[in-house]
Design a protein around this motif. Structure first.
Motif, mmCIF file in Angstrom:
data_model
loop_
_atom_site.group_PDB
_atom_site.id
_atom_site.type_symbol
_atom_site.label_atom_id
_atom_site.label_comp_id
_atom_site.label_asym_id
_atom_site.label_seq_id
_atom_site.Cartn_x
_atom_site.Cartn_y
_atom_site.Cartn_z
ATOM 1 N N SER A 57 0.818 -1.218 0.000
ATOM 2 C CA SER A 57 0.000 0.000 0.000
ATOM 3 C C SER A 57 0.850 1.266 0.000
ATOM 4 C CB SER A 57 -0.920 0.017 1.223
ATOM 5 O OG SER A 57 -0.176 0.249 2.404
ATOM 6 N N GLU A 58 2.161 1.101 -0.078
ATOM 7 C CA GLU A 58 3.114 2.212 -0.009
ATOM 8 C C GLU A 58 2.865 3.094 1.209
ATOM 9 O OE1 GLU A 58 3.054 4.076 -3.886
ATOM 10 O OE2 GLU A 58 4.432 2.555 -4.646
ATOM 11 N N GLY A 59 2.689 2.460 2.349
ATOM 12 C CA GLY A 59 2.541 3.152 3.626
ATOM 13 C C GLY A 59 1.129 3.551 3.985
ATOM 14 N N ALA A 60 0.180 3.458 3.054
ATOM 15 C CA ALA A 60 -1.188 3.932 3.304
ATOM 16 C C ALA A 60 -1.862 3.169 4.433
ATOM 17 C CB ALA A 60 -2.021 3.828 2.033
ATOM 18 N N VAL A 61 -1.562 1.892 4.599
ATOM 19 C CA VAL A 61 -2.193 1.093 5.647
ATOM 20 C C VAL A 61 -1.868 1.644 7.039
ATOM 21 C CG1 VAL A 61 -0.344 -0.619 5.921
ATOM 22 C CG2 VAL A 61 -2.699 -1.283 6.332
ATOM 23 N N ALA A 62 -0.763 2.351 7.170
ATOM 24 C CA ALA A 62 -0.365 2.936 8.456
ATOM 25 C C ALA A 62 -0.937 4.339 8.646
ATOM 26 C CB ALA A 62 1.158 2.981 8.569
ATOM 27 N N GLY A 63 -1.668 4.832 7.662
ATOM 28 C CA GLY A 63 -2.325 6.128 7.837
ATOM 29 C C GLY A 63 -1.946 7.181 6.816
ATOM 30 N N LYS A 64 -0.757 7.087 6.218
ATOM 31 C CA LYS A 64 -0.347 8.106 5.259
ATOM 32 C C LYS A 64 0.510 7.467 4.173
ATOM 33 C CE LYS A 64 1.723 12.675 4.977
ATOM 34 N NZ LYS A 64 2.491 13.695 5.668
ATOM 35 N N ARG A 65 0.053 7.582 2.930
ATOM 36 C CA ARG A 65 0.792 7.013 1.796
ATOM 37 C C ARG A 65 2.126 7.762 1.639
ATOM 38 N NH1 ARG A 65 -0.482 3.778 -2.302
ATOM 39 N NH2 ARG A 65 -2.701 3.814 -1.870
ATOM 40 N N TRP A 66 3.161 7.018 1.270
ATOM 41 C CA TRP A 66 4.464 7.637 1.023
ATOM 42 C C TRP A 66 4.349 8.588 -0.160
ATOM 43 C CZ3 TRP A 66 6.694 2.084 0.607
ATOM 44 C CH2 TRP A 66 6.822 1.527 1.874
ATOM 45 N N LYS A 67 5.178 9.627 -0.145
ATOM 46 C CA LYS A 67 5.197 10.547 -1.279
ATOM 47 C C LYS A 67 5.661 9.786 -2.510
ATOM 48 C CE LYS A 67 5.695 14.856 1.124
ATOM 49 N NZ LYS A 67 6.393 16.111 1.246
ATOM 50 N N PRO A 68 5.088 10.100 -3.667
ATOM 51 C CA PRO A 68 5.478 9.371 -4.879
ATOM 52 C C PRO A 68 6.929 9.658 -5.266
ATOM 53 C CG PRO A 68 3.926 11.137 -5.393
ATOM 54 C CD PRO A 68 4.064 11.095 -3.914
ATOM 55 N N LEU A 69 7.476 8.772 -6.069
ATOM 56 C CA LEU A 69 8.834 8.949 -6.555
ATOM 57 C C LEU A 69 8.877 10.119 -7.531
ATOM 58 C CD1 LEU A 69 9.766 5.239 -7.315
ATOM 59 C CD2 LEU A 69 10.542 6.602 -5.388
ATOM 60 N N ALA A 70 10.066 10.700 -7.673
ATOM 61 C CA ALA A 70 10.244 11.753 -8.664
ATOM 62 C C ALA A 70 10.010 11.167 -10.050
ATOM 63 C CB ALA A 70 11.653 12.326 -8.561
ATOM 64 N N ALA A 71 9.587 12.012 -10.983
ATOM 65 C CA ALA A 71 9.286 11.546 -12.340
ATOM 66 C C ALA A 71 10.503 10.884 -12.982
ATOM 67 C CB ALA A 71 8.798 12.712 -13.185
ATOM 68 N N SER A 72 11.690 11.302 -12.597
ATOM 69 C CA SER A 72 12.909 10.749 -13.199
ATOM 70 C C SER A 72 13.321 9.414 -12.588
ATOM 71 C CB SER A 72 14.061 11.748 -13.038
ATOM 72 O OG SER A 72 14.291 11.990 -11.659
ATOM 73 N N THR A 73 12.615 8.977 -11.545
ATOM 74 C CA THR A 73 12.968 7.739 -10.854
ATOM 75 C C THR A 73 12.023 6.627 -11.269
ATOM 76 O OG1 THR A 73 13.625 9.079 -8.960
ATOM 77 C CG2 THR A 73 13.411 6.723 -8.582
ATOM 78 N N SER A 74 12.597 5.487 -11.595
ATOM 79 C CA SER A 74 11.751 4.359 -11.984
ATOM 80 C C SER A 74 11.666 3.355 -10.836
ATOM 81 C CB SER A 74 12.313 3.678 -13.236
ATOM 82 O OG SER A 74 13.585 3.134 -12.939
ATOM 83 N N GLY A 75 10.713 2.459 -10.912
ATOM 84 C CA GLY A 75 10.564 1.420 -9.894
ATOM 85 C C GLY A 75 9.533 1.789 -8.844
ATOM 86 N N LYS A 76 9.576 1.076 -7.727
ATOM 87 C CA LYS A 76 8.646 1.308 -6.619
ATOM 88 C C LYS A 76 9.384 2.002 -5.484
ATOM 89 C CE LYS A 76 5.447 -1.392 -5.476
ATOM 90 N NZ LYS A 76 4.534 -2.347 -4.959
#
Length: 167
Positions: A57-76
């Motif tokens: 869930s990229e941290g959402a299950v703990a209450g706050k989703r992680w900030k997305p990666l920069a557009a220049s960064t690939s992967g998760k």
């Protein structure tokens, strides 16, 4: 002249304390508490499942989703080499009286993040770096589960310890 109301039936409640039964129940609970591998495997499964949910869930299950990666960064997010993901979602180490789910040391830096408004991208070779390499948002890879989730685990553990066959 006032008429008296008839009295209703009397209710009597009595309770008997059976210390023999209480001692049996407590002895059985103590015996079940000594089965540490069974209890710790329950905690281990909970920890492993929790971390899998955090990453999926990229941290959402703990209450706050992680900030997305920069557009220049690939992967998760937080999955570059897979070391962090494997260490936190793999089977925890069962010790004598505890469960050990250990993240690499750099996980502390991920949790704190870094803010560098005027930093340049890192340049140079072999340790001759200038600047901090940019800002890094806070992304906690191992957040504490919410109280409701811990209450469920606690209830499951108590259910494993509390004898049910005494009446």
């Amino acid at each position: 002249m006032a008429t008296k109301k008839p009295k209703g039936p009397e209710t009597k409640l009595s309770a008997e304390l059976n210390t023999t039964l209480g001692a049996k129940v407590l002895a059985e609970a103590a015996k079940r508490l000594d089965d540490r591998p069974r209890l710790l495997s329950q905690v281990s499964g909970f920890a492993q499942k929790w971390e899998q949910e955090v990453f999926s869930s990229e941290g959402a299950v703990a209450g706050k989703r992680w900030k997305p990666l920069a557009a220049s960064t690939s992967g998760k997010a937080l999955v570059r080499t897979g070391e962090l993901l494997r260490s936190l979602t793999g089977a925890p180490r069962l010790k004598k009286a505890s469960v050990d789910l250990t993240a690499p040391a750099y996980a502390e830096h991920l949790k704190k993040g870094r803010y560098a408004p005027k930093s340049k991208a890192g340049t140079g070779r072999r340790g001759e770096w200038s600047g901090l390499g940019g800002s890094m948002p806070r992304r906690n890879p191992a957040p504490r589960p919410p109280a409701k989730r811990l209450a469920i685990l606690t209830s499951e553990l108590l259910g494993m310890v509390t004898p049910r066959d005494y009446t």
